[in-house]
Design a protein around this motif. Structure first.
Motif, PDB file in Angstrom:
ATOM      1  N   GLN A  28       0.826  -1.204   0.000  1.00 48.88           N
ATOM      2  CA  GLN A  28       0.000   0.000   0.000  1.00 48.88           C
ATOM      3  C   GLN A  28       0.868   1.265   0.000  1.00 48.88           C
ATOM      4  O   GLN A  28       0.420   2.331  -0.443  1.00 48.88           O
ATOM      5  N   GLU A  29       2.087   1.143   0.461  1.00 51.40           N
ATOM      6  CA  GLU A  29       3.010   2.283   0.466  1.00 51.40           C
ATOM      7  C   GLU A  29       3.341   2.742  -0.949  1.00 51.40           C
ATOM      8  O   GLU A  29       3.696   3.906  -1.179  1.00 51.40           O
ATOM      9  N   TYR A  30       3.225   1.814  -1.916  1.00 53.85           N
ATOM     10  CA  TYR A  30       3.625   2.120  -3.288  1.00 53.85           C
ATOM     11  C   TYR A  30       2.443   2.243  -4.248  1.00 53.85           C
ATOM     12  O   TYR A  30       2.646   2.447  -5.453  1.00 53.85           O
ATOM     13  N   GLY A  31       1.246   2.081  -3.753  1.00 50.47           N
ATOM     14  CA  GLY A  31       0.093   2.178  -4.644  1.00 50.47           C
ATOM     15  C   GLY A  31      -1.132   1.570  -3.998  1.00 50.47           C
ATOM     16  O   GLY A  31      -1.239   1.486  -2.783  1.00 50.47           O
ATOM     17  N   THR A  32      -2.051   1.110  -4.846  1.00 52.87           N
ATOM     18  CA  THR A  32      -3.305   0.525  -4.370  1.00 52.87           C
ATOM     19  C   THR A  32      -3.384  -0.919  -4.813  1.00 52.87           C
ATOM     20  O   THR A  32      -3.328  -1.221  -6.012  1.00 52.87           O
ATOM     21  N   VAL A  33      -3.496  -1.820  -3.850  1.00 50.26           N
ATOM     22  CA  VAL A  33      -3.660  -3.234  -4.177  1.00 50.26           C
ATOM     23  C   VAL A  33      -5.087  -3.442  -4.659  1.00 50.26           C
ATOM     24  O   VAL A  33      -6.048  -3.125  -3.951  1.00 50.26           O
ATOM     25  N   ASP A  34      -5.219  -3.949  -5.881  1.00 47.14           N
ATOM     26  CA  ASP A  34      -6.508  -4.023  -6.568  1.00 47.14           C
ATOM     27  C   ASP A  34      -7.086  -5.430  -6.484  1.00 47.14           C
ATOM     28  O   ASP A  34      -6.411  -6.400  -6.834  1.00 47.14           O
ATOM     29  N   SER A  35      -8.313  -5.553  -6.028  1.00 48.95           N
ATOM     30  CA  SER A  35      -9.069  -6.811  -5.964  1.00 48.95           C
ATOM     31  C   SER A  35      -8.464  -7.773  -4.943  1.00 48.95           C
ATOM     32  O   SER A  35      -7.434  -7.510  -4.336  1.00 48.95           O
ATOM     33  N   LEU A  36      -9.132  -8.904  -4.777  1.00 48.08           N
ATOM     34  CA  LEU A  36      -8.646  -9.905  -3.837  1.00 48.08           C
ATOM     35  C   LEU A  36      -7.391 -10.596  -4.378  1.00 48.08           C
ATOM     36  O   LEU A  36      -7.250 -10.797  -5.582  1.00 48.08           O
ATOM     37  N   PRO A  37      -6.492 -10.987  -3.485  1.00 48.27           N
ATOM     38  CA  PRO A  37      -5.348 -11.793  -3.939  1.00 48.27           C
ATOM     39  C   PRO A  37      -5.828 -13.190  -4.331  1.00 48.27           C
ATOM     40  O   PRO A  37      -6.926 -13.615  -3.945  1.00 48.27           O
ATOM     41  N   LEU A  38      -5.007 -13.882  -5.095  1.00 46.54           N
ATOM     42  CA  LEU A  38      -5.347 -15.232  -5.542  1.00 46.54           C
ATOM     43  C   LEU A  38      -4.446 -16.260  -4.866  1.00 46.54           C
ATOM     44  O   LEU A  38      -3.247 -16.033  -4.682  1.00 46.54           O
ATOM     45  N   LEU A  39      -5.034 -17.403  -4.517  1.00 45.20           N
ATOM     46  CA  LEU A  39      -4.311 -18.565  -4.026  1.00 45.20           C
ATOM     47  C   LEU A  39      -4.612 -19.690  -5.015  1.00 45.20           C
ATOM     48  O   LEU A  39      -5.760 -20.102  -5.160  1.00 45.20           O
ATOM     49  N   VAL A  40      -3.587 -20.164  -5.701  1.00 36.18           N
ATOM     50  CA  VAL A  40      -3.776 -21.169  -6.746  1.00 36.18           C
ATOM     51  C   VAL A  40      -3.086 -22.462  -6.336  1.00 36.18           C
ATOM     52  O   VAL A  40      -1.871 -22.488  -6.133  1.00 36.18           O
ATOM     53  N   ARG A  41      -3.866 -23.518  -6.183  1.00 32.63           N
ATOM     54  CA  ARG A  41      -3.309 -24.846  -5.910  1.00 32.63           C
ATOM     55  C   ARG A  41      -2.929 -25.503  -7.233  1.00 32.63           C
ATOM     56  O   ARG A  41      -3.713 -25.522  -8.182  1.00 32.63           O
ATOM     57  N   LEU A  42      -1.735 -26.071  -7.266  1.00 29.69           N
ATOM     58  CA  LEU A  42      -1.233 -26.724  -8.464  1.00 29.69           C
ATOM     59  C   LEU A  42      -1.367 -28.243  -8.324  1.00 29.69           C
ATOM     60  O   LEU A  42      -1.898 -28.747  -7.345  1.00 29.69           O
ATOM     61  N   ASN A  43      -0.880 -28.968  -9.316  1.00 27.06           N
ATOM     62  CA  ASN A  43      -0.977 -30.433  -9.361  1.00 27.06           C
ATOM     63  C   ASN A  43      -0.616 -31.052  -8.004  1.00 27.06           C
ATOM     64  O   ASN A  43       0.507 -30.914  -7.534  1.00 27.06           O
ATOM     65  N   PRO A  44      -1.580 -31.740  -7.357  1.00 24.00           N
ATOM     66  CA  PRO A  44      -1.333 -32.240  -6.004  1.00 24.00           C
ATOM     67  C   PRO A  44      -0.417 -33.451  -5.932  1.00 24.00           C
ATOM     68  O   PRO A  44      -0.028 -33.856  -4.832  1.00 24.00           O
ATOM     69  N   THR A  45      -0.064 -34.042  -7.070  1.00 24.97           N
ATOM     70  CA  THR A  45       0.749 -35.263  -7.052  1.00 24.97           C
ATOM     71  C   THR A  45       2.239 -35.001  -7.227  1.00 24.97           C
ATOM     72  O   THR A  45       3.031 -35.941  -7.207  1.00 24.97           O
TER      73      THR A  45
END
Length: 428
Positions: A28-45
């Protein structure tokens, strides 16, 4: 700018989502964080994953992108568990004027990272060929997840999504036992299910949304909207927290599953939906694992397993018999399909042999001696052989799932299915 980060944690501590939560505040010190962050799960194996194989992405509007990049890299250097052999961080930075150019490539890369096996060289080649700003540490395997997370952020409506409220512990408590009121988790579940799920396992009386490792996470509530996961989290009674973040995720979506038309196309380290006929009856191995085999239309067979951690689900699997038609969802390792869900599509009749009944009095006849058939002593009636009769099956067709304590991050819970033939076995 979109920022993708992956592989900063280890089995002993840290969590990439915690770094993402820090960035939500600090950038936030450098700008505006836009929208929700994403958490992406990858191949579980993937065998070289640390724990949950998750990457994160954020989007920020900023007039000083160089400072943003410098800050992110410095925090990775400070917090990533570099001493762990499996920890190989990567960060990717995509400027807004490159969104449209990179979108199709990284959307495809996301699908591949969730469903397939990607070598580090492919991620590095894409970065080099397309001129993507990045920073890697050690062997740079985290670049795979960082690119995939950016692909998800570039196409936020192009995949099914859910939400998770993640709460983080005070630093001085990291590595110590978590101080939680277990009953409050059951209360939160009762108040918000089925809009939230995998908070608790009612059948096994377990709290499943609290990790047991030394990472910073106190608990994570998963659900259909930011509002509902926040509501559930507000009902939890536990130790004081440092911060929380709500992530948009691909958890609970079955995004990892590939359709398999035949067993011949199945490969290790991939996850599938596979239809087949039970060909070998379930048997229980040492350790409590239940194994059976299914056969496809071509006659090929594959072993399928309900491992011990699936608890009560194994009792369901033991009721299958050769000839039952099933649709299985799960991941394949060492040639065995680890079941996440099973749809029982058709049940074969099960017959048993019994002594014939007397047509006069209706009672079962008794053996008249070896090779002499059967006789009713009261009425004198006779019969030459036993008769076969169909017995009822203590099993119904429908869709069943493993309990929450055994569910993978990406597996879609039945709470999200919009079907009428769903069975919560033995009960939620």
């Amino acid at each position: 700018m979109i920022i993708g980060i992956d592989d900063t944690d280890s089995n002993e501590g840290m969590c990439t989502t915690y770094l993402g939560a820090l960035m939500l505040e600090e950038l936030q010190e450098y700008g505006t964080v836009d929208s929700l962050p994403l958490l992406v799960r990858l191949n579980p194996t993937i065998p070289y994953k640390t724990r949950g194989n998750a990457a994160v992405a954020l989007k920020i509007k900023t007039d000083c992108p160089e400072k943003v990049v410098t800050h992110v890299i410095s925090r990775i250097e400070e917090l990533a568990r570099m001493e762990c052999e499996k920890t190989n961080p990567g960060a990717v930075f995509i400027q807004e004027n490159d969104y449209e150019r990179l979108k199709p490539v990284l959307m495809s890369f996301l699908e591949e990272a969730v469903k397939d096996v990607i070598e580090i060289g492919k991620a590095k080649d894409i970065i080099s060929e397309l001129g993507i700003a990045s920073k890697s540490f050690k062997n740079g395997r985290g670049l795979i997840g960082a690119l995939a997370a950016c692909g998800a952020m570039l196409n936020p409506e192009g995949w099914d999504f859910t939400f998770e409220h993640l709460t983080y512990r005070q630093k001085e408590r990291w590595g110590t036992p978590r101080d939680i009121d277990k009953e409050s988790f059951f209360e939160a579940d009762q108040e918000t299910y089925p809009e939230t799920w995998d908070t608790v396992d009612l059948t096994n009386r377990l709290v499943v949304c609290v990790p047991h490792s030394a990472d910073p996470v106190l608990f994570g509530i998963r659900g259909e909207s930011p509002e509902i996961v926040n509501k559930a989290a507000s009902l939890i009674r536990a130790e004081s927290v440092e911060r929380f973040a709500v992530y948009r995720t691909n958890q609970g979506t079955d995004m990892h599953l590939l359709p398999a038309q035949s067993i011949a196309e199945i490969r290790d380290m991939h996850s599938y939906r596979l239809e087949g006929t039970v060909s070998v009856a379930p048997k229980t191995l040492e350790g409590g694992h239940v194994i059976f085999a299914v056969r496809d239309r071509e006659g090929a067979e594959i072993d399928c397993a309900a491992f011990e951690p699936t608890k009560n689900f194994r009792a369901l699997i033991r009721k299958l018999v050769p000839g039952d038609l099933v649709l299985l969802s799960g991941s394949v390792t060492s040639g065995t399909l680890n079941i996440e869900k099973i749809e029982i599509k058709a049940l074969v009749p099960v017959c048993r042999e019994e002594n014939p009944k007397c047509p006069e009095c209706g009672k079962h006849m008794k053996s008249a001696g070896q090779g002499q058939g059967f006789r009713c002593k009261k009425c004198g009636t006779q019969s030459l052989s036993k008769v076969r009769s169909e017995t009822g099956r203590d099993l119904e067709t429908g869709l069943y799932e493993v309990p929450p304590c055994a569910r993978r991050h990406l597996a879609k819970p039945l709470a999200r299915e919009k079907r009428q033939d769903i069975m919560l076995y033995p009960s939620r």
